[in-house]
Enzyme design. Structure first.
Site, PDB file in Angstrom:
ATOM      1  N   HIS A  16       0.831  -1.210   0.000  1.00  0.00           N
ATOM      2  CA  HIS A  16       0.000   0.000   0.000  1.00  0.00           C
ATOM      3  C   HIS A  16       0.866   1.261   0.000  1.00  0.00           C
ATOM      4  O   HIS A  16       0.607   2.211  -0.730  1.00  0.00           O
ATOM      5  CB  HIS A  16      -0.904   0.022   1.244  1.00  0.00           C
ATOM      6  CG  HIS A  16      -1.938  -1.060   1.234  1.00  0.00           C
ATOM      7  ND1 HIS A  16      -3.287  -0.802   1.240  1.00  0.00           N
ATOM      8  CD2 HIS A  16      -1.836  -2.409   1.201  1.00  0.00           C
ATOM      9  CE1 HIS A  16      -3.974  -1.937   1.217  1.00  0.00           C
ATOM     10  NE2 HIS A  16      -3.097  -2.930   1.203  1.00  0.00           N
ATOM     11  N   ASP A 122      -5.968   5.781   2.495  1.00  0.00           N
ATOM     12  CA  ASP A 122      -5.886   4.394   2.036  1.00  0.00           C
ATOM     13  C   ASP A 122      -7.260   3.727   2.117  1.00  0.00           C
ATOM     14  O   ASP A 122      -8.117   4.133   2.914  1.00  0.00           O
ATOM     15  CB  ASP A 122      -4.895   3.629   2.911  1.00  0.00           C
ATOM     16  CG  ASP A 122      -4.678   2.216   2.407  1.00  0.00           C
ATOM     17  OD1 ASP A 122      -3.812   2.048   1.538  1.00  0.00           O
ATOM     18  OD2 ASP A 122      -5.384   1.285   2.847  1.00  0.00           O
TER      19      ASP A 122
HETATM   20  N1  UPG Z   1       7.857  -7.583  -3.809  1.00  0.00           N
HETATM   21  C1  UPG Z   1       9.172  -7.708  -4.108  1.00  0.00           C
HETATM   22  N2  UPG Z   1       9.818  -8.828  -3.715  1.00  0.00           N
HETATM   23  C2  UPG Z   1       9.231  -9.833  -3.032  1.00  0.00           C
HETATM   24  C3  UPG Z   1       7.866  -9.707  -2.719  1.00  0.00           C
HETATM   25  C4  UPG Z   1       7.197  -8.567  -3.121  1.00  0.00           C
HETATM   26  O1  UPG Z   1       9.759  -6.822  -4.754  1.00  0.00           O
HETATM   27  O2  UPG Z   1       9.900 -10.830  -2.718  1.00  0.00           O
HETATM   28  C5  UPG Z   1       7.128  -6.356  -4.246  1.00  0.00           C
HETATM   29  C6  UPG Z   1       6.349  -6.578  -5.529  1.00  0.00           C
HETATM   30  O3  UPG Z   1       7.122  -6.222  -6.653  1.00  0.00           O
HETATM   31  C7  UPG Z   1       5.140  -5.670  -5.336  1.00  0.00           C
HETATM   32  C8  UPG Z   1       4.973  -5.616  -3.835  1.00  0.00           C
HETATM   33  O4  UPG Z   1       6.199  -6.006  -3.247  1.00  0.00           O
HETATM   34  O5  UPG Z   1       5.430  -4.385  -5.804  1.00  0.00           O
HETATM   35  C9  UPG Z   1       3.913  -6.571  -3.363  1.00  0.00           C
HETATM   36  O6  UPG Z   1       2.672  -6.048  -3.651  1.00  0.00           O
HETATM   37  P1  UPG Z   1       1.409  -6.974  -3.978  1.00  0.00           P
HETATM   38  O7  UPG Z   1       1.707  -7.858  -5.105  1.00  0.00           O
HETATM   39  O8  UPG Z   1       0.235  -6.078  -4.169  1.00  0.00           O
HETATM   40  O9  UPG Z   1       1.261  -7.915  -2.737  1.00  0.00           O
HETATM   41  P2  UPG Z   1       1.125  -7.633  -1.148  1.00  0.00           P
HETATM   42  O10 UPG Z   1       2.380  -7.162  -0.601  1.00  0.00           O
HETATM   43  O11 UPG Z   1       0.619  -8.915  -0.656  1.00  0.00           O
HETATM   44  O12 UPG Z   1       0.013  -6.461  -1.103  1.00  0.00           O
HETATM   45  C10 UPG Z   1      -1.088  -6.145  -0.281  1.00  0.00           C
HETATM   46  C11 UPG Z   1      -2.179  -7.220  -0.221  1.00  0.00           C
HETATM   47  C12 UPG Z   1      -2.724  -7.499  -1.617  1.00  0.00           C
HETATM   48  C13 UPG Z   1      -3.265  -6.209  -2.212  1.00  0.00           C
HETATM   49  C14 UPG Z   1      -2.173  -5.165  -2.214  1.00  0.00           C
HETATM   50  C15 UPG Z   1      -2.647  -3.820  -2.725  1.00  0.00           C
HETATM   51  O13 UPG Z   1      -1.681  -8.403   0.355  1.00  0.00           O
HETATM   52  O14 UPG Z   1      -3.713  -8.511  -1.592  1.00  0.00           O
HETATM   53  O15 UPG Z   1      -3.742  -6.435  -3.534  1.00  0.00           O
HETATM   54  O16 UPG Z   1      -1.654  -4.986  -0.903  1.00  0.00           O
HETATM   55  O17 UPG Z   1      -3.728  -3.344  -1.987  1.00  0.00           O
END
Ligand code: UPG
Length: 470
Positions: A16, A122
């Site tokens: 987020h 948010d």
């Molecule tokens: N990322 C990395 N490396 C990793 C894991 C994640 O770079 O090893 C980054 C990825 O590129 C992305 C972000 O972290 O930019 C992850 O975002 P997302 O894919 O949206 O997952 P979550 O971290 O799980 O995000 C939360 C919620 C999800 C929701 C999102 C946006 O878990 O369900 O859609 O927030 O609201």
């Protein structure tokens, strides 16, 4: 020149926070009359070191917009037992105090103070509208997930409040629901698991209720991608301004070892597995994934993370030695074709030409990143609203294949090796219609942000709205 300041209150999880910062950057680059202050809430189950390092790195960078973007870390004040509603309630006085301080400090400075233009909250922070009301300024929501999910939230809140139906009853139900933001009937078996737990459902419904009061909802999506869902949302005004992604520094901080390994792999040959900032699996499930990778024979890059201890809300961590959870000899047998890592430089990996498919939990940022780089997804949602994102990608939009879209971390099922292998084979098939569609959508995502593109238009429209309110 009249100036306006926006106060952002993002949820402090990386998925987020990073998205909110990128939205702020888009706004500031587009219009120099704007400035943004981002208030950082502190929450113990979120990896606060990662959050602090991220903010420090932003503060250290000397970009042209850094003068108009500032961060204020709010005091840590968390109830003993985490409860969403009481957490947000306790933050309200801190937010109010921070904004009062900003106004006071600016009134004593020599240059004319920017007008407080509004709060950008948010999707979890809608109750902060009360603070915006105290200052008599408008509130907007920044919805970091899909327009389809926004539609589902509003639908559930409506049937709950108007038809007195409790959405928890969708648990283990075969019902199919007429969700206005979806073309197809929505099977209750893929209801996002967050909607089936009281502790998340109640604040979600309360947030949805409050969305109806705001001046506008900025959604991280774009018209060409979620056209049906966006057009289904009538009120309040929706601004689809995405994809808002952190791709500015692709690869610059990525570990060389991983990038060099990818450099040595053939074009589109590698399947990348990564499950977001909070996703992880039990040891038994990890073994099934390993078995599927080995059987499929595809090259792979796997971000494998250690779950928090049972019953603990916390971010996953890296394994010191992944061998402790993998099948015996797995790393030796797959040394020629695969690599197991911890936290992945995901954007740099998706941008690499060796990557041909992405096994993803369908967090919305991951979905948008996969679209941006034209890498197809095999959907394996775990928690939050990811089941809906997976349903949308596989069935509504035909842009992903399925591993198991009715999986959730609460379901305690183990997805077996052959099911995962089938999904991976389907994902990695070349020249499929899906692959072509994903590439086309990738081009559309880039055009949407360019001058004349749909998201460019909606961002401008949002800024005009902010500047017009006095
Ligand atoms: N990322 C990395 N490396 C990793 C894991 C994640 O770079 O090893 C980054 C990825 O590129 C992305 C972000 O972290 O930019 C992850 O975002 P997302 O894919 O949206 O997952 P979550 O971290 O799980 O995000 C939360 C919620 C999800 C929701 C999102 C946006 O878990 O369900 O859609 O927030 O609201």
């Amino acid at each position: 020149m009249e100036k306006a300041q926006l106060v952002f209150v993002p949820w402090p999880g990386m998925g987020h926070l990073v998205s909110a910062v990128e939205l702020a950057k888009h706004l500031l680059t587009r219009d120099q009359r704007l400035s943004v202050t981002i208030l950082i809430l502190q929450l113990s189950f979120i990896n606060s070191k990662q959050v602090h390092n991220y903010i420090e790195s932003l503060q250290a960078s000397s970009s042209t917009i850094s003068n108009s973007l500032r961060f204020i870390i709010l005091p840590k004040d968390e109830p003993e037992l985490f409860n969403f509603t009481s957490f947000i309630e306790r933050q309200k006085p801190h937010v109010k105090e921070a904004v009062l301080k900003i106004i006071q400090s600016e009134s004593t400075s020599d240059s004319p103070a920017p007008r407080l233009g509004g709060f950008v909250l948010d999707l979890f922070c809608a109750p902060m509208i009360d603070v915006a009301n105290d200052f008599d300024v408008p509130s907007y929501i920044y919805f970091t997930s899909s327009a389809a999910f926004l539609g589902l939230m509003l639908y559930l809140q409506k049937i709950h409040d108007e038809e007195k139906f409790d959405p928890i009853e969708f648990k283990n139900s075969d019902a199919e629901l007429p969700v206005p933001s979806l073309v197809n009937p929505f099977p209750a078996r893929v209801m996002p698991c967050a909607m089936l737990r009281r502790e998340w459902l109640s604040p979600t419904l309360e947030n949805a209720r409050r969305y109806r009061e705001v001046k506008g909802i900025i959604v991280n999506t774009f018209l060409e991608f979620e056209s049906y869902a966006i057009q289904s949302l009538k009120m309040p005004p929706v601004y689809p301004v995405g994809p808002i992604l952190d791709i500015g520094s692709v690869g610059s901080n990525a570990p060389q070892e991983i990038m060099q390994w990818l450099d040595n792999q053939p074009l589109s040959s590698v399947v990348f597995l990564c499950f977001g900032s909070m996703g992880s699996f039990s040891e038994d499930q990890v073994k099934e994934i390993a078995c599927a990778l080995e059987h499929s024979g595809y090259r792979f890059l796997w971000a494998l993370r250690r779950p928090p201890p049972p019953g603990k809300l916390a971010s996953p961590s890296d394994y010191e030695d992944p061998q402790e959870v993998l099948p015996e000899g797995f790393l030796d047998r797959t040394a020629g074709i695969g690599k197991v890592i911890g936290w992945a430089p995901q954007v740099a990996i998706l941008a690499h030409q060796a990557v041909g498919g992405f096994v993803s939990h369908c967090g919305w940022n991951s979905v948008l990143e996969s679209i941006w780089f034209g890498v197809p997804i095999a959907a394996w949602p775990i928690y939050s609203e990811q089941q809906l994102n997976a349903f949308e990608m596989v069935f509504e939009l035909g842009l992903a294949v399925e591993i198991k879209i009715d999986y959730s971390k609460d379901s305690e099922i183990i997805v077996k090796c052959d099911e995962i292998e089938r999904g991976i084979r389907c994902l990695m098939e070349h020249d499929t219609e899906k692959r072509k569609k994903v590439k086309e959508m990738s081009e559309k995502s880039r055009k949407a942000l360019m001058e004349g593109g749909s998201s460019y238009f909606w961002l401008g429209h949002f800024i005009r709205n902010v500047m017009a309110i006095k």
